[in-house]
Design an enzyme around this catalytic site. Sequence first.
Site, PDB file in Angstrom:
ATOM      1  N   GLU A 179       0.816  -1.214   0.000  1.00 18.75           N
ATOM      2  CA  GLU A 179       0.000   0.000   0.000  1.00 18.75           C
ATOM      3  C   GLU A 179       0.850   1.265   0.000  1.00 18.75           C
ATOM      4  O   GLU A 179       0.500   2.241   0.649  1.00 18.75           O
ATOM      5  CB  GLU A 179      -0.911   0.037   1.235  1.00 18.75           C
ATOM      6  CG  GLU A 179      -1.901  -1.074   1.291  1.00 18.75           C
ATOM      7  CD  GLU A 179      -2.974  -0.863   2.355  1.00 18.75           C
ATOM      8  OE1 GLU A 179      -2.678  -0.219   3.366  1.00 18.75           O
ATOM      9  OE2 GLU A 179      -4.091  -1.316   2.132  1.00 18.75           O
ATOM     10  N   GLU A 248      -6.049  -6.275  -0.463  1.00 17.48           N
ATOM     11  CA  GLU A 248      -6.746  -5.905   0.755  1.00 17.48           C
ATOM     12  C   GLU A 248      -6.624  -4.423   1.038  1.00 17.48           C
ATOM     13  O   GLU A 248      -5.834  -3.732   0.465  1.00 17.48           O
ATOM     14  CB  GLU A 248      -6.175  -6.696   1.925  1.00 17.48           C
ATOM     15  CG  GLU A 248      -4.661  -6.579   2.037  1.00 17.48           C
ATOM     16  CD  GLU A 248      -4.209  -5.639   3.103  1.00 17.48           C
ATOM     17  OE1 GLU A 248      -5.051  -5.102   3.817  1.00 17.48           O
ATOM     18  OE2 GLU A 248      -3.008  -5.440   3.208  1.00 17.48           O
TER      19      GLU A 248
HETATM   20  C1  LIG Z   1      -8.772   2.037   1.675  1.00 14.72           C
HETATM   21  O1  LIG Z   1      -9.523   2.216   0.529  1.00 14.72           O
HETATM   22  C2  LIG Z   1     -10.211   3.449   0.465  1.00 14.72           C
HETATM   23  C3  LIG Z   1     -11.046   3.446  -0.775  1.00 14.72           C
HETATM   24  O2  LIG Z   1     -10.324   3.021  -1.883  1.00 14.72           O
HETATM   25  C4  LIG Z   1      -9.210   4.597   0.494  1.00 14.72           C
HETATM   26  O3  LIG Z   1      -9.884   5.816   0.465  1.00 14.72           O
HETATM   27  C5  LIG Z   1      -8.416   4.490   1.754  1.00 14.72           C
HETATM   28  O4  LIG Z   1      -7.427   5.466   1.775  1.00 14.72           O
HETATM   29  C6  LIG Z   1      -7.766   3.137   1.831  1.00 14.72           C
HETATM   30  N1  LIG Z   1      -7.104   3.035   3.084  1.00 14.72           N
HETATM   31  C7  LIG Z   1      -5.963   2.468   3.185  1.00 14.72           C
HETATM   32  C8  LIG Z   1      -5.369   2.468   4.505  1.00 14.72           C
HETATM   33  O5  LIG Z   1      -5.418   1.936   2.247  1.00 14.72           O
END
Ligand SMILES: *[C@@H]1O[C@H](CO)[C@@H](O)[C@H](O)[C@H]1NC(C)=O
Length: 874
Positions: A179, A248
């Site tokens: 991420e 995820e």
């Molecule tokens: C999780 O997904 C949402 C929608 O795509 C996004 O806005 C958010 O920043 C994400 N959070 C993380 C921690 O990846």
Amino acid sequence: MARFLLLLLALLLLLAGGSATNISYDHRAIIIGGQRRILISGCLHYPRASPQMWPALIRNAKEGGLDMIDTYVFWDGHEPSPGIYNFQGRYDLIRFLKLVHQAGLYVNLRIGPYVCAEWNFGGFPAWLLKLPGIQFRTHNRAFEDKMEEFVRKIVDMVKSEQLFASQGGPVLFSQIENEYGNVQGSYGTNGKTYMLWAARMAKDLETGVPWIMCKQPDAPDYIINTCNGYYCDGWKPNSRDKPAMWTENWSGWYQLWGEAAPYRTVEDVAFAVARFFQRGGVAQNYYMVRMLHDLEQHLLMPERCQYFGGTNFGRTSGGPFITTSYDYDAPLDEFGMLRQPKWGHLKELHAALKLCETALTSNDPLYYTLGRMQEMVQAHVYSDGSLEANFSNLATPCAAFLANIDTSSASVKFGGNVYNLPPWSVSILPDCRNVVFNTAQVSAQTSVTKMVAVQKPSLIEEVSGSYTPGLVEQLAWEWFQEPVGGSGINKILAHALLEQISTTNDSTDYLWYSTRFEISDQELKGGDPVLVITSMRDMVHIFVNGEFAGSTSTLKSGGLYARVQQPIHLKAGVNHLAILSATVGLQNYGAHLETHGAGITGSVWIQGLSTGTRNLTSALWLHQVGLNGEHDAITWSSTTSLPFFQPLVWYKANFNIPDGDDPVAIHLGSMGKGQAWVNGHSLGRFWPAITAPSTGCSDRCDYRGTYYSSKCLSGCGLPSQEWYHVPREWLVNEKNTLVLLEEIGGNVSGVSFASRVVDRVCAQVSEYSLPPVAQFSSLPELGLSCSPGQFISSIFFASFGNPKGRCGAFQKGSCHALESETIVEKACIGRQSCSFEIFWKNFGTDPCPGKAKTLAVEAACTEAVDSAPTLVRT
Ligand SMILES: *[C@@H]1O[C@H](CO)[C@@H](O)[C@H](O)[C@H]1NC(C)=O
Ligand SMILES: *[C@@H]1O[C@H](CO)[C@@H](O)[C@H](O)[C@H]1NC(C)=O
Ligand SMILES: *[C@@H]1O[C@H](CO)[C@@H](O)[C@H](O)[C@H]1NC(C)=O
Ligand SMILES: *[C@@H]1O[C@H](CO)[C@@H](O)[C@H](O)[C@H]1NC(C)=O
Ligand SMILES: *[C@@H]1O[C@H](CO)[C@@H](O)[C@H](O)[C@H]1NC(C)=O
Ligand SMILES: *[C@@H]1O[C@H](CO)[C@@H](O)[C@H](O)[C@H]1NC(C)=O
């Protein structure tokens, strides 16, 4: 299509043995040894279970229809000190990979080594902080060198065991970073430089299998970027050459201390997964997932979907403040037991998806809207592309997904047939004509578990996730009072308040800060003063002259750091102030983690003295890393009276384990906050003293409509976690030792052991339910199964007709086949499992001809003792 193929491995040709598999992908399929596949994957983090649990977890994942196990690799567990590696016990990665291989499943190995994962410090070993100039997850030599060293170490180990799929092993994908797209911007141009470095470094390790970066829209061409989202339908990778893969999105789903437990209906989980494949997904992973559901309105929808969550043993939970249980309401529960009906319903879904594999992997879907409500009923048809708009001429292969995203049911015409679609559901038609599965129609059994107290004779029942302790024999306790302020073990003196993580190296949650200061009569004239700590994290317990004054945590302060204002009582003369700072899991998410620090991060003053404020920040502070008990400096006692509700007490007792193989748990719901160990293994932190808000929970959860993490909660007004898993592997037959550290005061009389068993199973299937997917076009079926080692001992309820209610509260309706009970008892009692085809002739005479009938059954499960059960009734 051929031009989309990314050839990964000329190198493969060189490998001898013929077991090497050519892995490639295009935007419609993962291509394994020439076969075009969709993959269903579930997260199962090896250190969150004991190795003894691994084979059954993997077996149940496979039986549940998974193709692939997804796991992170936990750097801090594997390299506890620089260059000193640990691949033993729960960290025996190679053993785990081999077990997955033996089971015939693939692995997505998410090396990271930043993993987030609600894991302590996101997986970073605290010793990294000692490297001069280090900045995590951005371009700098100190970090990149260590990261590369670790990633290389893991890749080399996996390679030398021939475990990459390119070598004939199970590892089909590896992930680098995690991420990073979410934080890259915080690092300026160095962020991009680092990301590209990480991608190139990974590629150059030549694993022969694809590398993944999740949430990395600017990933280079040779890396697959994946979707992390609540519902990943509609998400597209950054190139048509890549398959849509769903990994995820960690946020908003884990449970913190003091929070109610979120749960999600199986209908909605199945809906989200089916929607992903409906709209072009190729590989999906059960983890928490959230995404932009791209209806016109772009709704944001959360979900969670770890296939097995497990337990944050020891001090591995991240956060701060993530609970020890990492159960996640997953298809396999924290104890490794099947969570039904979730596991069974998803198994059916996976089987239905597999029937569509050829069609799914051959082309992009054609999209149609059906019905009157614009966009609320959607059909996606996978075929060779020559499908006629009027379906007069279905091509083969052909698979269709019909989704009703409205909250009321719909009846639509598709390909000349009429289909009834329950609200918020997807029907799967592997031949474009016959529905084999609908996400909202659950035939799988419900299993109700209970805790059986070890110290006979009572039962502790679990009712909708809450537990009531029963009567149990008392454990014989010994105890030890931890000295306030410590006793100078490894003492560090400084005219300053030292930052906690760099002082303890995160080897313990605890750091004592203590000091002495003189106060005159005159200064105390203004009444009791207030101790101010301008900034601290995560929690402090304050003692003045040996007496507990109070605790403050950042848990509900909304920030990482909190200010403490503690009224204290001082005496004229020399006063002793001792502050026990405790971390409760190091932050696992975000940028610049290395800069956070912990403990007392601000100044300490005494306010409200008649002479004003006394600044203690630069006083002489004595720091002690860890508690005496953690340094084995304990003298157990059992002669003075057993302390109740006293802070800083260590307790010890011996216990025997429950017979059998059922999972074991310890009830710590009466304790305050602390840690527990069994035979030297840390079970994790406990903190039942803090309870969830008393409102916001619902007994029933409407599966329809957009899911969000606070939609369905349980456990309001209760401690977040009362039961703690004690893996059988850590127990011996006789005389096990339990040690508890109580920080704030608790009641050890409430501590007890229990084993967790299935108590009852229920199911309800109608004549119009879909038959099991594996038996395409036969009759609907009701199946009941107790755990292995159990048998069905009685039938609480059985009615073929129009029974009402739900598991635990079934009632006969106006239509009831008189022989229902007898027939069900005959087929089930004394057996581990039984099943019925739902057809009136199987239940004697038709109790109400012309009407749709349902069979509902509730049965008791009992542990099979030595001899075979003799409970068959006549
Ligand atoms: C999780 O997904 C949402 C929608 O795509 C996004 O806005 C958010 O920043 C994400 N959070 C993380 C921690 O990846
Ligand atoms: C691997 O598979 C791809 C696609 O199926 C094929 O084009 C390629 O020739 C294969 N490579 C090897 C080394 O077998
Ligand atoms: C269906 O499509 C086929 C091929 O385009 C056409 O020949 C046929 O007339 C159509 N049938 C109807 C009922 O529209
Ligand atoms: C922490 O690490 C430093 C440097 O590696 C070492 O000198 C120190 O003794 C460690 N402290 C503890 C409490 O382990
Ligand atoms: C207390 O002392 C510290 C360091 O000596 C200083 O940074 C801080 O500003 C002082 N606070 C007050 C209120 O004087
Ligand atoms: C401590 O726990 C025991 C056992 O649950 C209970 O009987 C007793 O009342 C508790 N004591 C207090 C003071 O809450």
